[in-house]
Write a protein that holds these residues in place. Structure first.
Motif, short mmCIF file in Angstrom:
data_model
loop_
_atom_site.label_atom_id
_atom_site.label_comp_id
_atom_site.label_asym_id
_atom_site.label_seq_id
_atom_site.Cartn_x
_atom_site.Cartn_y
_atom_site.Cartn_z
N LEU A 122 4.04 11.19 -10.26
CA LEU A 122 2.75 10.64 -10.69
C LEU A 122 2.67 10.52 -12.20
N GLU A 123 3.10 11.57 -12.90
CA GLU A 123 3.09 11.53 -14.37
C GLU A 123 3.99 10.41 -14.89
N ALA A 124 5.17 10.30 -14.30
CA ALA A 124 6.12 9.28 -14.75
C ALA A 124 5.58 7.88 -14.49
N ALA A 125 4.99 7.66 -13.32
CA ALA A 125 4.49 6.33 -12.98
C ALA A 125 3.35 5.92 -13.91
N ARG A 126 2.44 6.83 -14.19
CA ARG A 126 1.31 6.50 -15.06
C ARG A 126 1.76 6.31 -16.50
N ALA A 127 2.72 7.12 -16.94
CA ALA A 127 3.25 6.92 -18.29
C ALA A 127 3.97 5.58 -18.39
N GLY A 128 4.73 5.23 -17.35
CA GLY A 128 5.39 3.93 -17.33
C GLY A 128 4.38 2.81 -17.33
N GLY A 129 3.30 2.96 -16.58
CA GLY A 129 2.25 1.95 -16.57
C GLY A 129 1.61 1.77 -17.93
N HIS A 174 2.12 2.64 -8.44
CA HIS A 174 1.02 2.65 -9.41
C HIS A 174 0.76 1.23 -9.90
N VAL A 175 -0.52 0.86 -9.94
CA VAL A 175 -0.93 -0.48 -10.39
C VAL A 175 -1.61 -0.33 -11.75
N PRO A 176 -0.89 -0.55 -12.85
CA PRO A 176 -1.44 -0.23 -14.17
C PRO A 176 -2.73 -0.97 -14.52
N THR A 199 -3.48 4.05 -7.66
CA THR A 199 -2.22 4.72 -7.38
C THR A 199 -2.14 5.10 -5.91
N TYR A 200 -1.09 4.65 -5.25
CA TYR A 200 -0.77 5.08 -3.89
C TYR A 200 0.33 6.14 -4.00
N SER A 201 0.25 7.16 -3.18
CA SER A 201 1.28 8.20 -3.22
C SER A 201 1.49 8.79 -1.84
N ALA A 202 2.63 9.43 -1.68
CA ALA A 202 2.96 10.05 -0.39
C ALA A 202 3.95 11.18 -0.62
N ALA A 203 3.75 12.24 0.13
CA ALA A 203 4.69 13.36 0.14
C ALA A 203 4.37 14.24 1.33
N ASP A 204 5.38 14.88 1.86
CA ASP A 204 5.19 15.86 2.92
C ASP A 204 4.42 15.28 4.10
N GLY A 205 4.69 13.99 4.42
CA GLY A 205 4.07 13.38 5.58
C GLY A 205 2.61 13.00 5.42
N GLN A 206 2.10 12.97 4.19
CA GLN A 206 0.73 12.57 3.94
C GLN A 206 0.72 11.45 2.90
N ALA A 207 -0.27 10.56 2.99
CA ALA A 207 -0.38 9.43 2.06
C ALA A 207 -1.79 9.38 1.51
N TRP A 208 -1.90 8.94 0.24
CA TRP A 208 -3.19 8.89 -0.45
C TRP A 208 -3.32 7.61 -1.27
N GLN A 225 -5.60 6.57 -4.79
CA GLN A 225 -6.47 7.09 -5.85
C GLN A 225 -6.94 5.95 -6.73
N MET A 226 -8.24 5.87 -6.95
CA MET A 226 -8.84 4.86 -7.80
C MET A 226 -9.20 5.51 -9.13
N GLY A 227 -8.48 5.16 -10.18
CA GLY A 227 -8.76 5.73 -11.50
C GLY A 227 -8.63 7.24 -11.49
N ASP A 228 -9.67 7.91 -12.01
CA ASP A 228 -9.66 9.37 -12.09
C ASP A 228 -10.33 10.03 -10.90
N ASN A 229 -10.73 9.24 -9.91
CA ASN A 229 -11.34 9.81 -8.72
C ASN A 229 -10.33 10.64 -7.93
N GLU A 230 -10.83 11.45 -7.03
CA GLU A 230 -9.94 12.24 -6.19
C GLU A 230 -9.12 11.34 -5.26
N PRO A 231 -7.85 11.67 -5.04
CA PRO A 231 -7.06 10.90 -4.07
C PRO A 231 -7.67 11.02 -2.68
N MET A 232 -7.71 9.90 -1.96
CA MET A 232 -8.26 9.87 -0.62
C MET A 232 -7.14 9.59 0.39
N PRO A 233 -7.11 10.31 1.50
CA PRO A 233 -6.07 10.06 2.51
C PRO A 233 -6.17 8.64 3.06
#
Length: 273
Positions: A9-16, A123-125, A130-139, A141-149
């Motif tokens: 997540l950090e790398a994607a946002r920094a790249g964006g 990540h869409v700069p 930001t869409y993300s997934a790990a450990d069989g779950q996907a989320w 996230q819109m801006g600084d809001n909490e990630p939503m499943p």
């Protein structure tokens, strides 16, 4: 979230952020051997993302990696698969006068383990999504809001099929015709970059056929998101996509949300001549 997801997540946002420094500015566009475009933003994002991911101690396979960085990759059982700027053509449109762009380019980062993407960030700069997934779950996230499943949806008789804006062709048209001939209605929508997979992952679309070439870095992160959301990605014969192949090109790719969707019946066993 597993420990490695914050790295991605950090790398994607920094790249964006690195990409946005060039967005809307005059650009020099070069072309690689396969005629795909290359800009200063691609290279800046690659350097920024690599500097973050190196802290994980895991090797990196990026679209912009020099060959010298990939020596010995056949022995890698675990690596980061990175597209620093997926949708460069869409990005370049932002430098037109006047700009003509939807901002649908992304940063894609996946963790591949034993030939399968197990963690992903798309990540869409421009839009801060930001869409993300790990450990069989996907989320999502819109801006600084909490990630939503997020999760895929059950297919109905009214399907939404997403296709590439720059890469659709006659075979895609034929697939849409076959779907309709089977009694389903089809709404077709067009979108750039790996967001097509993410639309299926969040239940906004049902099927994404891609019959023209892609590379492993084009699909790995979004495949991880889609699979964690309940969908899947297959080759034309129904087999799973492999990663860290000697040839990094993918075969034709078909992404679906509902495991019960009989998508293979719409797809010929081989491309038309």
């Amino acid at each position: 979230m597993p420990d490695l997801l914050p790295f991605a997540l950090e790398a994607a946002r920094a790249g964006g952020d690195a990409i946005l420094e060039f967005y809307g500015q005059p650009l020099t566009v070069d072309h690689k051997a396969d005629d795909s475009p290359l800009t200063q933003a691609d290279l800046a994002a690659h350097r920024t993302i690599s500097s973050v991911l190196e802290g994980s101690g895991i090797p990196i396979l990026s679209e912009e990696s020099p060959e010298s960085d990939l020596e010995g990759r056949a022995s890698w059982s675990r690596f980061w698969c990175v597209d620093p700027l997926d949708g460069t053509k869409e990005f370049v449109k932002g430098s037109a006068v006047p700009p003509v762009t939807s901002g649908e380019f992304t940063v894609n980062i996946a963790l591949v383990e034993d030939g399968r993407p197990t963690l992903g960030v798309v990540h869409v700069p421009v839009h801060g999504v930001t869409y993300s997934a790990a450990d069989g779950q996907a989320w999502k996230q819109m801006g600084d809001n909490e990630p939503m499943p997020i999760s895929t949806r059950a297919a109905s008789n009214a399907l939404t099929v997403v296709a590439s804006r720059d890469h659709a062709g006659p075979e895609i048209a034929a697939i849409l015709t076959r779907i309709e001939a089977g009694g389903r209605s089809v709404e077709s929508t067009s979108m750039g970059s790996s967001l097509k997979f993410c639309l299926v992952a969040e239940g906004a679309a049902d099927f994404y056929p891609r019959t023209v070439p892609t590379f492993e870095w084009d699909t790995a992160a979004a495949q991880a998101v889609l699979e964690a959301a309940g969908g899947g990605v297959s080759a034309r014969d129904g087999s799973v996509l492999g990663y860290n192949k000697s040839d990094l090109r993918n075969p034709s790719v078909f992404a679906w949300g509902d495991p019960a969707l009989e998508w293979a019946s719409w797809v010929p066993s081989r491309a038309a001549p």
